[in-house]
Design an enzyme around this catalytic site. Structure first.
Site, mmCIF file in Angstrom:
data_model
loop_
_atom_site.group_PDB
_atom_site.id
_atom_site.type_symbol
_atom_site.label_atom_id
_atom_site.label_comp_id
_atom_site.label_asym_id
_atom_site.label_seq_id
_atom_site.Cartn_x
_atom_site.Cartn_y
_atom_site.Cartn_z
ATOM 1 C CB CYS A 126 -0.901 -0.007 1.236
ATOM 2 S SG CYS A 126 -1.977 1.440 1.364
ATOM 3 C CD GLU A 169 -6.666 1.652 -4.275
ATOM 4 O OE1 GLU A 169 -6.860 2.670 -3.566
ATOM 5 O OE2 GLU A 169 -5.559 1.104 -4.354
#
Length: 214
Positions: A126, A169
């Protein structure tokens, strides 16, 4: 729909971000904006400002580089994310992970639900948790609903790696980081990943580090 007074702080925040040239600063884990969740987009930014913000997200995602970026990752608590994946990986990896190229997409107010019971586990990273990766078991196929940047309805099935991207997401928009779903015994630095765990699947890592795969 948000009132003009509710919109003002968001508009000011986005205008402030866009005032500087180049990629936007990415918020790192520990900032509350990543944990508060987001408000649905219902026109708070207006068409012109929304287009500028989306382009800034695209530029930032490319510069990082990454395959997705959610608005909270640049400090904006709106339910908007962008994805794009050229899938520049060896064929063996692409096949094992179901990784196929994805064009640039804008996801507005997305939500997903699993399709079937199958799950797949792979290392995941991430942009808001730089330097680390961990194995995350996610739904192998999901149905994603929402809109695009023009307000057109989105209702699509995603499988393999694209399904992983949209889950990652969308989770950001709900105040969740991938670490919340990760097998923490798998947590590895990028250096360890490059030196030990580049295999197409995390089976070798699971055996060595002592965790189970689905």
């Amino acid at each position: 729909m948000a009132s003009p007074s509710d919109r003002a702080p968001l508009v000011e925040r986005v205008e402030e971000l866009l005032a500087a040239d180049g990629p936007l600063p990415i918020v790192a884990a520990g900032d509350p904006v990543l944990r508060r969740g987001t408000e649905p987009y219902d026109g708070q930014l207006g068409p012109e400002l929304l287009a500028r913000f989306i382009e800034a997200l695209r530029i930032t995602m490319h510069a990082a580089p990454g395959v997705g970026l959610a608005a909270p990752q640049v400090g904006v608590p709106l339910r908007i994310a962008v994805i794009e994946d050229p899938a520049p990986v060896p064929e063996e990896v692409a096949v094992a992970r179901g990784r196929v190229p994805q064009p640039f997409r804008v996801l507005v107010n997305p939500a997903y639900e699993p399709v079937g019971p199958a799950r797949a586990a792979f290392f995941e990273g991430c942009l808001s948790v730089p330097g680390w990766q961990a194995v995350v078991a996610r739904h192998a196929e999901v149905r994603l609903r929402g809109q695009d940047e023009h307000g057109h309805a989105v209702d699509e099935l995603f499988t393999g790696w694209p399904a992983r991207i949209v889950q990652h997401e969308t989770d950001h928009l709900d105040g969740m980081l991938y670490l919340d779903r990760a097998e923490l015994r798998s947590l590895s630095s990028n250096a360890a990943m490059a030196g030990r765990w580049t295999q197409p699947t995390p089976a070798t890592a699971a055996e060595a580090l002592g965790f189970d795969l689905p």
